[in-house]
Design an enzyme around this catalytic site. Sequence first.
Site, PDB file in Angstrom:
ATOM      1  N   SER A 148      36.802  31.677 -25.323  1.00 51.71           N
ATOM      2  CA  SER A 148      36.818  31.843 -23.864  1.00 51.71           C
ATOM      3  C   SER A 148      38.254  32.141 -23.455  1.00 51.71           C
ATOM      4  CB  SER A 148      36.356  30.543 -23.202  1.00 51.71           C
ATOM      5  OG  SER A 148      36.584  30.587 -21.811  1.00 51.71           O
ATOM      6  N   TYR A 161      36.611  21.341 -22.071  1.00 50.74           N
ATOM      7  CA  TYR A 161      36.178  22.694 -22.458  1.00 50.74           C
ATOM      8  C   TYR A 161      37.376  23.498 -22.988  1.00 50.74           C
ATOM      9  CZ  TYR A 161      33.766  27.220 -22.096  1.00 50.74           C
ATOM     10  OH  TYR A 161      33.184  28.447 -22.364  1.00 50.74           O
TER      11      TYR A 161
HETATM   12  P1  NAP Z   1      23.959  29.609 -22.025  1.00 52.38           P
HETATM   13  O1  NAP Z   1      23.486  30.622 -21.042  1.00 52.38           O
HETATM   14  O2  NAP Z   1      23.925  28.173 -21.648  1.00 52.38           O
HETATM   15  O3  NAP Z   1      23.211  29.819 -23.411  1.00 52.38           O
HETATM   16  C1  NAP Z   1      23.514  28.969 -24.464  1.00 52.38           C
HETATM   17  C2  NAP Z   1      22.639  29.275 -25.659  1.00 52.38           C
HETATM   18  O4  NAP Z   1      22.995  28.344 -26.686  1.00 52.38           O
HETATM   19  C3  NAP Z   1      21.166  29.103 -25.394  1.00 52.38           C
HETATM   20  O5  NAP Z   1      20.412  30.067 -26.096  1.00 52.38           O
HETATM   21  C4  NAP Z   1      20.900  27.705 -25.937  1.00 52.38           C
HETATM   22  O6  NAP Z   1      19.533  27.585 -26.320  1.00 52.38           O
HETATM   23  C5  NAP Z   1      21.835  27.676 -27.147  1.00 52.38           C
HETATM   24  N1  NAP Z   1      22.136  26.333 -27.599  1.00 52.38           N
HETATM   25  C6  NAP Z   1      22.627  25.304 -26.881  1.00 52.38           C
HETATM   26  N2  NAP Z   1      22.692  24.196 -27.629  1.00 52.38           N
HETATM   27  C7  NAP Z   1      22.228  24.538 -28.864  1.00 52.38           C
HETATM   28  C8  NAP Z   1      22.027  23.829 -30.065  1.00 52.38           C
HETATM   29  N3  NAP Z   1      22.327  22.526 -30.165  1.00 52.38           N
HETATM   30  N4  NAP Z   1      21.516  24.484 -31.132  1.00 52.38           N
HETATM   31  C9  NAP Z   1      21.204  25.799 -31.051  1.00 52.38           C
HETATM   32  N5  NAP Z   1      21.380  26.519 -29.931  1.00 52.38           N
HETATM   33  C10 NAP Z   1      21.875  25.891 -28.849  1.00 52.38           C
HETATM   34  O7  NAP Z   1      25.499  29.891 -22.400  1.00 52.38           O
HETATM   35  P2  NAP Z   1      26.402  31.217 -22.221  1.00 52.38           P
HETATM   36  O8  NAP Z   1      27.015  31.196 -20.871  1.00 52.38           O
HETATM   37  O9  NAP Z   1      25.672  32.408 -22.708  1.00 52.38           O
HETATM   38  O10 NAP Z   1      27.587  30.857 -23.225  1.00 52.38           O
HETATM   39  C11 NAP Z   1      27.516  31.175 -24.596  1.00 52.38           C
HETATM   40  C12 NAP Z   1      28.880  30.943 -25.236  1.00 52.38           C
HETATM   41  O11 NAP Z   1      29.873  31.708 -24.552  1.00 52.38           O
HETATM   42  C13 NAP Z   1      29.372  29.491 -25.192  1.00 52.38           C
HETATM   43  O12 NAP Z   1      30.074  29.210 -26.371  1.00 52.38           O
HETATM   44  C14 NAP Z   1      30.317  29.506 -23.999  1.00 52.38           C
HETATM   45  O13 NAP Z   1      31.264  28.483 -24.081  1.00 52.38           O
HETATM   46  C15 NAP Z   1      30.934  30.870 -24.153  1.00 52.38           C
HETATM   47  N6  NAP Z   1      31.499  31.421 -22.921  1.00 52.38           N
HETATM   48  C16 NAP Z   1      30.745  31.581 -21.822  1.00 52.38           C
HETATM   49  C17 NAP Z   1      31.326  32.127 -20.675  1.00 52.38           C
HETATM   50  C18 NAP Z   1      30.526  32.336 -19.428  1.00 52.38           C
HETATM   51  O14 NAP Z   1      31.166  32.552 -18.366  1.00 52.38           O
HETATM   52  N7  NAP Z   1      29.209  32.320 -19.474  1.00 52.38           N
HETATM   53  C19 NAP Z   1      32.676  32.490 -20.665  1.00 52.38           C
HETATM   54  C20 NAP Z   1      33.427  32.310 -21.815  1.00 52.38           C
HETATM   55  C21 NAP Z   1      32.832  31.777 -22.950  1.00 52.38           C
HETATM   56  P3  NAP Z   1      18.726  26.184 -26.447  1.00 52.38           P
HETATM   57  O15 NAP Z   1      19.153  25.337 -25.271  1.00 52.38           O
HETATM   58  O16 NAP Z   1      17.325  26.634 -26.412  1.00 52.38           O
HETATM   59  O17 NAP Z   1      19.112  25.603 -27.771  1.00 52.38           O
END
Ligand code: NAP
Length: 256
Positions: A148, A161
Amino acid sequence: MTEPLPVTPSFRLDGKRALVTGAGRGIGLAAAAALAEAGAHVTLVARSKDEIAAAASEIGKRGGKANAAPLDVTDIEAVRTFVAKAEPFDILVNNAGSNRPAFMVDVTVEDFDAIFKLNVRSAYFVAQAVVKRLVEAKKPGSIIHISSQMGHVGGPRRTVYCASKAAIEGLTKAMAVELGPHGIRVNALAPTFIETPMTRPFLQDENFKRSVLDKIKLGRLGQVEDLMGAIVFLASDASALMTGASLLVDGGWTAE
Ligand code: NAP
């Protein structure tokens, strides 16, 4: 012309096998779609069986190759068993991660442990399992950690975080140093705020959303599509000399 005209190394991933964690929605789903579109066979991992099954089926309908593998990545033994039984993955998008924004004075040990357990501990051991198979098979590979911008800068209500993503930045560099001789490249992708199911609730707070938009120089929130090119680039031969790097896709947030 005195030299042969250079040819752009391929962005295609035909014949490659990719593993994407957290592939049911948000950034992971976009990563899976992008890699499949570039020709890779993609294995989608998450806990919600139905979401990854639907995503794999949609990829198939678009002519891609994908399968769903329900798995909780915090269960390290299950991760090890799953990866050991599979053919080696050439590409890993280590994406499953989460956040529980809170002021430092309010953070509980439970919050801290939950964030580190998923964002750092699971990411580490998923990568270890994938790398182990590649090294045993003497195959090169590309590991992409979803970090991130918060691994590069600080933010309010994000002490845990930011610490977890800074850990991923360190892990990326140390893995790159150790795995370079094996032909395994390791890079981080560091996005700004992207609209996903994780961030949508945070961004419903208008004051927070304004504070975010004030910092993104391009003046808009990121969409998952903004990351798809970067993921294919890092996975493919187009980035063949890149390792230990962190690719910021942050709309200029960290430029100031
Ligand atoms: P999200 O919409 O919450 O999706 C998270 C995904 O991870 C879901 O498919 C969830 O599915 C899965 N997950 C969560 N816990 C899990 C577990 N224990 N085992 C297997 N799968 C699991 O998140 P996102 O915003 O796409 O973020 C994804 C990544 O990008 C993260 O690492 C986040 O820190 C990073 N990121 C996000 C942003 C942003 O602004 N969105 C910015 C920078 C970095 P289940 O709950 O079904 O397991």
